[in-house]
Each structure stands twice: as structure tokens, then as C-alpha cells.
Design an enzyme around this catalytic site. Structure first.
Site: not given
Ligand code: F6R
Length: 596
Positions: A2, A27, A71, A97-98, A469, A473, A476, A591
Site C-alpha cells: 500500500c 508499489r 494492495w 499500511n500494515g 531454483e 535464477k 533467467e 511477470k
Molecule cells: C521465475 C519465475 C517464474 C514463475 C512462474 C510461475 O523467477 O518467476 O518461473 O515462478 O512463471 O509464476 P506464478 O508463481 O505466478 O504462477
């Protein structure tokens, strides 16, 4: 997360508040609202973007006001749940917020006293508490009200017919902007920079009162505090990142708070049986994509160990091809965004197969939450960097808590054992903080990876998915080819690829896998692949076999994915930075993956 803004001075408050709120859009938010002080309080709010709220905003007059972008955490994203909130008399307006942890109890009391509520939020109790305690001095009423509140807050109040704004802070940011004959207040300096660069940071448990002419900060015992203003030289973009070079790094550093918030808002719900009532599932399936899938894999080890329930893990994109034969009665779907198309399809399929469904997500009101019967919310706050970091670590917190809940329901752990595990979980924010404190060592170590074409990540048991993982990371954000492997699989093929140009990262916590990991490290070094080993503090043997060692605080073995993950995130970040990559927006990635 928020956003809060406040203004008192000669300008048209609505204009200042809207432009400042827009600076906080980065944010993340799902609704917005303003309250402007006049003879009456003038209130306007709506679900959706600030522009939506603005398009129907009447021309409120007045030079004092507050604004908020929400949020959602407690209560869906909706117009009634948007801030500000007013008291029953329409004399006070408040934004927050909180998290107010004991809001349900306070709300019951206030309802019994005749207060009327209009939302599902925890925040609304605050304005009614202040109303109950208000005897003409707003600051005193706020202080008295906060004394009965458990939780965290940045809370800001205005009063009908008055020129002052009163605010308080506990574990949520709040900063005052100093003008000439006017003063400002916001969640972060980004919102203030168009008006002033002279700011006062409010500290935990402090209360601040401001008029156009004067700002007074009070310490917890009510004494005025002398504080010298700071002059901000950041640009607005730098300020959004809180001084960090990238959102990803900022989000990595926010993990202690994200873990704390996730624990805080879920521990009691789970312990009081508020989720997974009759949690007697004879087996569990966890379904997810990408990073969330890796969290699922770690969750499998933990749930099986703690709750003694068999767990299967499946990629969401593959789930639909299953026959459903001998389906697991409980299906847990993990998605930080709650919008991943494959995970949504899997949730529908699980229900079609007659399974009970539970989602773990970071976004209140996301599509996934409407496709399942129960939801566990991680409280990471919005994540802007494309690479998942704080959402991943809070998914782990969710899975560990669900493991405890299942263990409790199935009596797989004694009360004492559950208490011990709870205490160990509460140490995690400090553990992560310590790893972050050593980030400069990780930055140096990242040089080992930055020029490589290929990197291997090895681990055993629950650190096998941790290393998957780590590899994801790195690839990507740095575009280096990386492979995560169960260390025992090395001899079954990948060893052929190792040479002096192919570094290996190995997870070597002191647990039952340690000796075997040490042997694997030696095996890799013998192929001239330089090894970067991650171990526990106090380990002297690792340095004998590995080229380089990063030590993290020792934790009970089951919790080792937490510190190790943070090292891996930092390694990827610093390697990508050295390569000059577009860290927050890697090429070809989004994202939220809303296509199958
Ligand atoms: C990697 C990443 C992706 C997501 C995947 C699933 O850093 O962010 O591999 O984990 O696209 O996304 P969500 O969790 O939003 O279903």
C-alpha cells in the site's frame, strides 16, 4: 504494498495527493482513495487504477487531506475495502499500511458498543478505536488506540475542520516532507520529490503531528524528538528502488520482513485450525510452474517429513494429461501471481476430479483464489522484478506452515515438537538478515560464474530443488546456461560436461547428506571444475575440497533452503550485474504468464 500520502498547506490538497499517489503506483495496488478536510470530510474511493477513481472525483475544496493506494491483504480488492475509512460520526478519516493482528477481537468489541463497519478490512477497527478514545486531542486518541493494537502499521489520520495530520509508525515506512508553509507525508520519498527534498524519517513507535507551519515528532513516552532533516539527492526512479540499483536486489533485501509478515498473518490461523479443517488428507499433490514448482518440490520433503503424508508434485502444464486415477484428495496449487494460465487450468481440473483445493498465492483476489476452496496468502508485498525472490521464500514459509497444520491434525508431531518448529520458523527473518549482511562476499564469489557459459548447481535431499531454483535464477537473469542436478545423478551423465570452464555451485549444509556432498565436490574438483560450496558457519572441511566457500548461519537441516536460497539469489544477481543484463526485465520473460 500500500501507499500513503498526506498534505497540509495552501495548495489544493486533492491535486497534491493525486500526483503523489501516482508516484507510488510502482508499489502495486488494486484500489485508491482520498479524504479531504473541509467543513465536512469529503471522501472518494474506488477499486482499480488511480485514474478510475480520479475520473469520478468531485472537485473537493480544502488544503488538508490524505490518500491511499491499497494492495489487498485483509479483505478483497473492492470499493468498500479501499481506504480511507471514516468513523461513525464522519469526523475522522484514516489510512493504514500494515497488519492489525487482533482486529477480529477488537471489531467484536466495537460492534457490541454500537460501532458500524462498512468493510472486511482489519484497518477499519483503527478509526473506530480512535473515535472511541477521542476526547478532543487526536494525537492522544491515536496513542491510546495503538496501545491495544497488535501488529504493524503506518497510520495517518485527519479530523473534520482541523489543519493538522497525525500519524504513527511501527515496522511500516513513513516519511515527512518539509515545505515552506506546507508539509507532506508519504510511505516513501518518491511521492514527495516533486515538492521537496528535505525529509524527516519517522521511526518505529514514534507519533508525528503536522500542520502547515510545524512538524513535531514524539517518542514512545510522548516527549518531542529533535531530528535533523535529511536532504535527498535521489531521482524519482532511484527513490522507487529505495536506493537499491534494481528492484530484484531491493526485493531480496525485503525477505526478512516478507517472512515475518507471512508468519505473523498466518501462524494463528493455522494453529487454530482456520485452514484445512479436518485436515486428514491421506495424500497430497502440489501443482505449480517455474519457481513456484521448485517451492512445491521443497514442500514435498517437508510435508512428508513433518506430517508423514505422501506428497506428489506435478508441473501445472502437465497436470491435465494425468488420468486422475487414484487422485490425491488434497491438491495444493502454488502461484505467486495467482494468474498463471496453466495453474488456473490445473485448479479447475483438480476440482473436476473431486479433489479438495488449496491455493498458495501472494495476490489477494487473483483469479486462482476464485478457483479454489481455500487460500493461504503469502505476505511478500508486490514483487516488481520479473525474477521471483521474496515470493518464493514466502511460499516456502507457507508450505512449512501447512506441513505443521497437517502434522497437528494427524497428530504426527507432539505439541512440544510443534512448538519447537514454530520457534525455529520465527528465527528465519534473522537468519536471512545475517546472510544479507554478508552480501559483499557473495558479490565477490559471483565473479566465478559471471564469465562462464555453463554452470552446474548440485544439492541433495531438500536442497536438490533449492539448487534447481538457483539454476533457474541464474539462467533467467544472466542468460548463462545453468543446470540443477541431484548430486547423486552426476555420475549418470553430466560429469562428462565438466571442465575448468564449467563452475559448479554445491549446497553442503551439515546434515545427513554432508559426507556424500563432500565426496561429490571432490569428484567435481577432480574434473577441474571450480566449486563454489555453500556450507554452515564453523565448517572448516569445506575449504579443503572446494575452490571457494560461502558460509551461512547454521540452522536445523530442514530450514537450510532458506539461507542457501538467499545466497543463490545474490549470486545470480551479482553475476547478471557484472554481465550488464537487464535484471528486472529479462528478455522474453513476463511477470505473469497468462497463456498456456
Ligand atoms: C521465475 C519465475 C517464474 C514463475 C512462474 C510461475 O523467477 O518467476 O518461473 O515462478 O512463471 O509464476 P506464478 O508463481 O505466478 O504462477
Amino acid at each position: 504494498m500500500c501507499g500513503i500520502v498526506g498534505y497540509t498547506g495552501p495548495r489544493v490538497a486533492t491535486e497534491v495527493i493525486l500526483s503523489s499517489l501516482k508516484k507510488l503506483e510502482y508499489r502495486g495496488y488494486d484500489s485508491a482513495g482520498v479524504a479531504i478536510v473541509g467543513e465536512e470530510l469529503q471522501l472518494h474511493k474506488d477499486k482499480g487504477e488511480i485514474a478510475v477513481m480520479e475520473s469520478t472525483l468531485p472537485s473537493f475544496e480544502g488544503g488538508v487531506g490524505i490518500g491511499h493506494t491499497r494492495w489487498a491483504t485483509c479483505g478483497r480488492p473492492s470499493k468498500p475495502n479501499a481506504h480511507p475509512f471514516t468513523d461513525c460520526q464522519g469526523r475522522l478519516a484514516l489510512v493504514h499500511n500494515g497488519i492489525i493482528e487482533n482486529y477480529a477481537e477488537i471489531r467484536r468489541e466495537l460492534l457490541a458498543e454500537g460501532h458500524r463497519f462498512t468493510s472486511e478490512t482489519d484497518t477499519e477497527v483503527l478509526v473506530h478505536l480512535v473515535e472511541r478514545n477521542f476526547e478532543g486531542d487526536l494525537r492522544q486518541a491515536l496513542v491510546k488506540s495503538l496501545a491495544v493494537v497488535k501488529g504493524t502499521y503506518a497510520v495517518v489520520l485527519v479530523e473534520k475542520g482541523a489543519r493538522h495530520i497525525v500519524a504513527a509508525r511501527k515496522e511500516n515506512p513513513l516519511v515527512v516532507g518539509l515545505g515552506v508553509g506546507e508539509n507532506f507525508l508519504a510511505s516513501d520519498v518518491t511521492a514527495l520529490l516533486d515538492y521537496t527534498n528535505k525529509v524527516l524519517y519517522i521511526m518505529d513507535d514514534e507519533v508525528v503531528e503536522m500542520t502547515p507551519e510545524k512538524v513535531t515528532i514524539y517518542d514512545p513516552s510522548g516527549r518531542p524528538v529533535q531530528r535533523r532533516p535529511e536532504v535527498i539527492s535521489w531521482s524519482a526512479e532511484e527513490a522507487q528502488k529505495g536506493g537499491f540499483e534494481h528492484f530484484m536486489l531491493k526485493e531480496i533485501f525485503e525477505q526478512p520482513e516478507a517472512i515475518r509478515n507471512t508468519l505473523r498473518s498466518n501462524l494463528e490461523i493455522l494453529e487454530n485450525g482456520g485452514l484445512l479443517g479436518n485436515a486428514e488428507a491421506s495424500s497430497v499433490k502440489i501443482v505449480a510452474c517455474g519457481t513456484s514448482y521448485h517451492a512445491a518440490m521443497i514442500g514435498k520433503y517437508v510435508i512428508e517429513k513433518v506430517a508423514k503424508v505422501p506428497v506428489a508434485v506435478e508441473l501445472a502444464s502437465e497436470y491435465r494429461y494425468g488420468t486422475g486415477a487414484k487422485e490425491h484428495p488434497l491438491v495444493v496449487l502454488i502461484s505467486q501471481s495467482g494468474e498463471t494460465a496453466d495453474t488456473l487450468a490445473a485448479a479447475r481440473e483438480a476440482r473436476r476430479r473431486g479433489c479438495r483445493t488449496l491455493a498458495i498465492t501472494n495476490v489477494v483476489g487473483s483469479t486462482l483464489t476464485r478457483e479454489v476452496e481455500e487460500v493461504f496468502y503469502t505476505r511478500a508485498g508486490p514483487e516488481i522484478g520479473v525474477a521471483a525472490t521474496k515470493t518464493f521464500i514466502t511460499q516456502l514459509v507457507g508450505l512449512y506452515l501447512i506441513a505443521m497444520r497437517l502434522a497437528q491434525a494427524r497428530k504426527a508431531m507432539s505439541v512440544d515438537e510443534l512448538r519447537t518448529m514454530r520457534a525455529q520458523m520465527q528465527q528465519l527473518p534473522q537468519v536471512v538478515r545475517k546472510v544479507l549482511d554478508g552480501s559483499s562476499k557473495v558479490e565477490e564469489a559471483a565473479d566465478m560464474l559471471a564469465d562462464a557459459r555453463d554452470v552446474f548447481f548440485l544439492g541433495r535431499n531438500l536442497n536438490f530443488p533449492t539448487m534447481l531454483e538457483g539454476a533457474l535464477k541464474l539462467k533467467e537473469i544472466s542468460y548463462i546456461h545453468a543446470e540443477g542436478y541431484a548430486a547423486g545423478e552426476l555420475k549418470h551423465g553430466p560429469l562428462a560436461l565438466l571442465d575448468s570452464r564449467t563452475p559448479t555451485v554445491a549446497a553442503c549444509p551439515k546434515d545427513h547428506t554432508y559426507d556424500k556432498m563432500l565426496a561429490n565436490v571432490a569428484e567435481v574438483q577432480a574434473r577441474e571444475s571450480p566449486v563454489l560450496a555453500i556450507g554452515f558457519e564453523g565448517d572448516r572441511d569445506l575449504a579443503q575440497v572446494a575452490s571457494r566457500v560461502i558460509l551461512v548461519p547454521e540452522v536445523p537441516p530442514m530450514f537450510s533452503p532458506f539461507p542457501i536460497t538467499v545466497v543463490l539469489q545474490l549470486l545470480s544477481y551479482y553475476a547478471a550485474k557484472r554481465r550488464g543484463c537487464s535484471i528486472d526485465k529479462p528478455k522474453n520473460l513476463a511477470k505473469s504468464v497468462t497463456v498456456e
